[in-house]
Design a protein around this motif. Sequence first.
Motif, short mmCIF file in Angstrom:
data_model
loop_
_atom_site.label_atom_id
_atom_site.label_comp_id
_atom_site.label_asym_id
_atom_site.label_seq_id
_atom_site.Cartn_x
_atom_site.Cartn_y
_atom_site.Cartn_z
N ALA A 15 0.85 -1.37 -0.06
CA ALA A 15 -0.05 0.03 -0.08
C ALA A 15 1.01 1.29 0.16
CB ALA A 15 -1.04 0.13 1.36
N LEU A 16 1.78 1.22 0.72
CA LEU A 16 3.17 2.24 0.84
C LEU A 16 3.53 2.68 -0.80
CD1 LEU A 16 4.10 4.60 2.61
CD2 LEU A 16 5.70 2.90 3.50
N TYR A 17 4.09 1.40 -1.04
CA TYR A 17 4.59 1.42 -2.53
C TYR A 17 3.69 2.08 -3.48
CZ TYR A 17 6.84 0.21 -6.81
OH TYR A 17 7.58 0.20 -7.90
N LEU A 18 2.37 1.70 -3.50
CA LEU A 18 1.22 2.28 -4.48
C LEU A 18 1.22 3.76 -4.09
CD1 LEU A 18 -1.18 -0.51 -4.50
CD2 LEU A 18 0.53 0.29 -6.31
N MET A 19 1.11 4.32 -2.77
CA MET A 19 0.76 5.37 -2.44
C MET A 19 1.95 6.31 -2.73
SD MET A 19 0.22 7.02 1.44
CE MET A 19 1.95 7.71 1.68
N LEU A 20 3.23 5.95 -2.53
CA LEU A 20 4.45 6.78 -2.99
C LEU A 20 4.75 6.83 -4.30
CD1 LEU A 20 6.80 5.51 -0.22
CD2 LEU A 20 5.43 7.74 -0.40
N THR A 21 4.04 5.99 -5.32
CA THR A 21 4.30 5.86 -6.78
C THR A 21 3.11 6.42 -7.57
OG1 THR A 21 3.71 3.69 -6.79
CG2 THR A 21 6.21 4.05 -6.75
N GLY A 22 2.26 7.36 -6.85
CA GLY A 22 1.08 7.78 -7.45
C GLY A 22 -0.31 7.55 -7.26
N ASN A 23 -0.40 6.98 -6.07
CA ASN A 23 -1.61 6.59 -5.65
C ASN A 23 -2.19 6.91 -4.26
OD1 ASN A 23 -2.84 4.50 -7.90
ND2 ASN A 23 -0.61 3.78 -7.28
N PRO A 24 -2.60 8.27 -4.19
CA PRO A 24 -2.69 9.14 -2.76
C PRO A 24 -4.08 8.37 -2.18
CG PRO A 24 -3.15 10.51 -4.64
CD PRO A 24 -2.43 9.41 -5.02
N ALA A 25 -4.82 7.65 -2.98
CA ALA A 25 -5.96 7.04 -2.24
C ALA A 25 -5.59 5.88 -1.55
CB ALA A 25 -6.72 6.72 -3.42
N MET A 26 -4.41 5.63 -1.50
CA MET A 26 -3.93 4.34 -0.66
C MET A 26 -3.74 4.64 0.76
SD MET A 26 -4.42 1.88 -2.43
CE MET A 26 -3.71 0.44 -1.58
N GLU A 27 -3.68 6.01 0.90
CA GLU A 27 -3.14 6.62 2.30
C GLU A 27 -4.02 5.92 3.32
OE1 GLU A 27 -2.75 10.71 2.60
OE2 GLU A 27 -2.07 10.68 4.85
N PRO A 28 -5.32 5.89 3.44
CA PRO A 28 -5.99 5.12 4.46
C PRO A 28 -5.59 3.72 4.66
CG PRO A 28 -7.58 6.15 2.93
CD PRO A 28 -6.37 6.39 2.43
N VAL A 29 -5.33 3.15 3.75
CA VAL A 29 -5.12 1.77 3.94
C VAL A 29 -3.46 1.42 4.30
CG1 VAL A 29 -4.51 -0.57 2.60
CG2 VAL A 29 -6.03 1.07 1.73
N VAL A 30 -2.69 2.51 4.29
CA VAL A 30 -1.26 2.68 4.70
C VAL A 30 -1.53 2.90 6.38
CG1 VAL A 30 1.05 4.04 4.94
CG2 VAL A 30 -0.16 3.27 2.68
N ALA A 31 -2.35 3.85 6.77
CA ALA A 31 -2.96 4.15 8.09
C ALA A 31 -3.03 2.98 8.82
CB ALA A 31 -3.75 5.23 8.17
N ILE A 32 -4.17 2.37 8.31
CA ILE A 32 -4.85 1.02 9.02
C ILE A 32 -3.54 -0.10 9.19
CG2 ILE A 32 -6.33 -0.85 8.79
CD1 ILE A 32 -8.12 1.31 7.32
N ALA A 33 -2.77 -0.31 8.01
CA ALA A 33 -1.97 -1.11 8.26
C ALA A 33 -0.78 -1.00 9.12
CB ALA A 33 -1.21 -1.38 6.62
N SER A 34 -0.42 0.52 9.34
CA SER A 34 0.44 0.61 10.07
C SER A 34 0.10 0.39 11.65
CB SER A 34 0.88 2.31 9.86
OG SER A 34 1.23 2.76 8.78
N LEU A 35 -1.35 0.84 11.79
CA LEU A 35 -1.91 0.43 13.17
C LEU A 35 -1.87 -0.91 13.50
CD1 LEU A 35 -4.76 3.08 13.21
CD2 LEU A 35 -2.64 3.42 14.26
N ILE A 36 -2.12 -1.88 12.51
CA ILE A 36 -2.11 -3.35 12.76
C ILE A 36 -0.73 -3.61 13.05
CG2 ILE A 36 -2.69 -5.68 11.69
CD1 ILE A 36 -4.61 -4.15 9.85
N THR A 37 0.36 -3.32 12.25
CA THR A 37 1.80 -3.47 12.50
C THR A 37 1.98 -3.12 13.87
OG1 THR A 37 2.30 -3.11 10.47
CG2 THR A 37 4.04 -2.77 11.96
N PHE A 38 1.50 -1.87 14.35
CA PHE A 38 1.82 -1.32 15.74
C PHE A 38 1.26 -2.11 16.82
CE2 PHE A 38 1.38 1.88 19.16
CZ PHE A 38 2.37 1.95 19.70
#
Length: 132
Positions: free
Chosen positions: A85-108
């Motif tokens: 999700a972070l890869y997609l967000m950083l390479t031009g898909n800002p819509a992935m940001e909420p997925v990155v946020a949720i995934a970060s919280l799961i990781t935490f």
Amino acid sequence: MPRIAKLYFRTAIIFLIIGISMGLNMAISQDHSAIGAHAHANLLGWVTMAIFGGYHALNPAKAERRIAMIQYCVYTAGVALMVPALYLMLTGNPAMEPVVAIASLITFAGVLLFAVIIFSSEAATRPAVTAH
Ligand code: HEM
Ligand code: HEM
């Protein structure tokens, strides 16, 4: 080696392969926009997972507990969702940001579960000593 340690090292090496592939791709293309996905695949994936696996290898009694497998599943799910999700967000898909946020919280959450494992007493899992 306990099963959970083996599982962690197998998962970790997959993230190292993915992380290095992204690094090589950045170096060859000279486009470093995926730097965050590369850094975190290597550090949350390879490095941290290898440390978790190493801890279980040194503490085989704790490695047999159910919380060890639950922690593995939560942490791995978080990182496995966060990296692409972070890869997609950083390479031009800002819509992935909420997925990155949720995934970060799961990781935490996975990290907090590992803190529980580290602070838990080893004695609880030691087989009862019986007098002969
Ligand atoms: C052949 C293997 C690798 C290649 C080709 C590679 C390539 C790269 C490239 C091109 C960058 C961007 C540099 C920049 O824009 O300043 C980078 C950054 C980074 N790499 Fe790698 N990398 C490799 C392996 C690794 C490994 C194994 C780790 C960690 C265990 C790692 C951790 C990092 C980190 C943390 C950054 C960000 C550094 C910063 O914030 O300035 N890399 N890498
Ligand atoms: C869920 C856990 C984590 C979250 C949400 C997180 C978040 C972040 C954020 C927001 C940045 C700044 C990115 C930017 O400036 O574009 C960053 C950079 C960085 N983080 Fe993390 N981080 C986490 C875990 C870790 C861990 C465990 C390590 C090391 C073992 C680490 C190493 C780094 C490094 C080396 C950088 C600089 C490289 C880069 O620019 O991507 N992070 N992190």
